[in-house]
Design a protein around this motif. Sequence first.
Motif, PDB file in Angstrom:
ATOM      1  N   GLY A  36       0.865  -1.188   0.000  1.00 39.94           N
ATOM      2  CA  GLY A  36       0.000   0.000   0.000  1.00 39.94           C
ATOM      3  C   GLY A  36       0.888   1.220   0.000  1.00 39.94           C
ATOM      4  N   SER A  58       1.193  -7.738  -4.937  1.00 41.56           N
ATOM      5  CA  SER A  58       0.262  -6.848  -5.626  1.00 41.56           C
ATOM      6  C   SER A  58       0.365  -5.465  -5.008  1.00 41.56           C
ATOM      7  CB  SER A  58      -1.190  -7.314  -5.448  1.00 41.56           C
ATOM      8  OG  SER A  58      -1.357  -8.628  -5.843  1.00 41.56           O
ATOM      9  N   TYR A  60      -1.703  -1.783  -4.166  1.00 41.53           N
ATOM     10  CA  TYR A  60      -2.980  -1.076  -4.074  1.00 41.53           C
ATOM     11  C   TYR A  60      -2.687   0.364  -3.670  1.00 41.53           C
ATOM     12  CZ  TYR A  60      -7.900  -0.280  -3.363  1.00 41.53           C
ATOM     13  OH  TYR A  60      -9.185   0.209  -3.479  1.00 41.53           O
ATOM     14  N   THR A  62      -2.713   3.675  -2.012  1.00 43.19           N
ATOM     15  CA  THR A  62      -3.267   3.993  -0.693  1.00 43.19           C
ATOM     16  C   THR A  62      -2.603   5.236  -0.116  1.00 43.19           C
ATOM     17  OG1 THR A  62      -3.310   1.595  -0.281  1.00 43.19           O
ATOM     18  CG2 THR A  62      -3.714   3.033   1.611  1.00 43.19           C
ATOM     19  N   LEU A  73      -7.702  -0.956   1.191  1.00 47.06           N
ATOM     20  CA  LEU A  73      -6.440  -1.705   1.105  1.00 47.06           C
ATOM     21  C   LEU A  73      -6.564  -3.055   1.816  1.00 47.06           C
ATOM     22  CD1 LEU A  73      -3.310  -1.917   0.612  1.00 47.06           C
ATOM     23  CD2 LEU A  73      -3.032  -0.723   2.809  1.00 47.06           C
ATOM     24  N   TYR A  76      -8.921  -5.270  -0.099  1.00 50.37           N
ATOM     25  CA  TYR A  76      -8.251  -5.763  -1.313  1.00 50.37           C
ATOM     26  C   TYR A  76      -7.321  -6.938  -0.968  1.00 50.37           C
ATOM     27  CZ  TYR A  76      -4.912  -5.913  -5.169  1.00 50.37           C
ATOM     28  OH  TYR A  76      -4.102  -6.343  -6.194  1.00 50.37           O
ATOM     29  N   THR A  80      -7.842 -10.590  -2.434  1.00 46.93           N
ATOM     30  CA  THR A  80      -6.828 -11.094  -3.365  1.00 46.93           C
ATOM     31  C   THR A  80      -6.150 -12.363  -2.851  1.00 46.93           C
ATOM     32  OG1 THR A  80      -6.405  -8.817  -4.007  1.00 46.93           O
ATOM     33  CG2 THR A  80      -4.770 -10.432  -4.713  1.00 46.93           C
TER      34      THR A  80
END
Length: 252
Positions: A36, A58, A60, A62, A73, A76, A80
């Motif tokens: 994040g 991954s 995200y 933020t 976040l 997610y 995920t």
Amino acid sequence: MNRFEGKVALVTGGGSGIGRATALKFAAEGASVVIGNRKEKAGQETVDLIQQAGGKASFYRTDVSNLKDVQNLVQYTVDTYGGLDAAFNNAGVEDPQAMTPEQTEATFDLVINVNLKGVWYSMKCEIEQMLANGGGAIVNTSSIAGVIGYPGHAPYTASKHAVLGLTKTAALEYAQQGIRVNAVCPGAIETPLLDGLAEGDSATIDYMKSLHPIGRLGKPHEIANAVVWLCSDEASFVLGHGINVDGGFTAI
Ligand SMILES: NC(=O)c1ccc[n+]([C@@H]2O[C@H](COP(=O)([O-])OP(=O)(O)OC[C@H]3O[C@@H](n4cnc5c(N)ncnc54)[C@H](O)[C@@H]3O)[C@@H](O)[C@H]2O)c1
């Protein structure tokens, strides 16, 4: 070591410096990692580095000073990878050097909102998820400026002292529910944030080195090692602790 095989780790401020090194270490130990970060390009670069090394990650986007962003976040992460086992609440900003009365309200608000409120927002969302998961481990980034005074940096010092208070309180609240909360207190570490503080002045860097009994600045991976250990089962009896990783700075 594969201490995080099958586990999920979240790192805020994972686009650079200490956060990036810690995300890489979590992934190298088997975790699926979510980064994040406020800056997308930097966060995606960390993901690329992890994937190139064969890990899972991954990104995200933020801003940790925005509660909705932090809620998204954590959601997610769960959507995920199916859960959340370890969280490193690390995103932070420095303040410009100025005496306490000369610091501006804008600086004070920014530093407190990112460094302190961002940690609280993160724990707010992570703890809820970890309770549903049956436990987890959280590490918050404080600083040696969370332990001793740091002239010229009142907002930063206040934010980092407060992070230790938040850490101890949350640790006590959830001690019997399988969630361990700790903090890391780095000395001066070679990252872009430190470059910003030193403003490229080699005399300032030399002075900073001289304050560390070990005779040098720290490296991001030296903080990552401590954070990943604190999140691992090897630290199963450690909670509410702020670990100084500072080359002896605070031992003097
Ligand atoms: N470098 C040091 O000497 C040192 C010493 C003690 C503590 N720390 C602390 O370590 C943490 C990491 O610092 P670093 O040196 O790696 O800095 P850095 O600047 O290299 O990395 C900080 C990261 O946080 C991100 N970020 C900043 N504001 C954000 C926000 N609002 N939301 C989400 N992401 C945000 C940045 O984009 C960057 O990727 C900070 O909390 C810092 O205060 C650093």
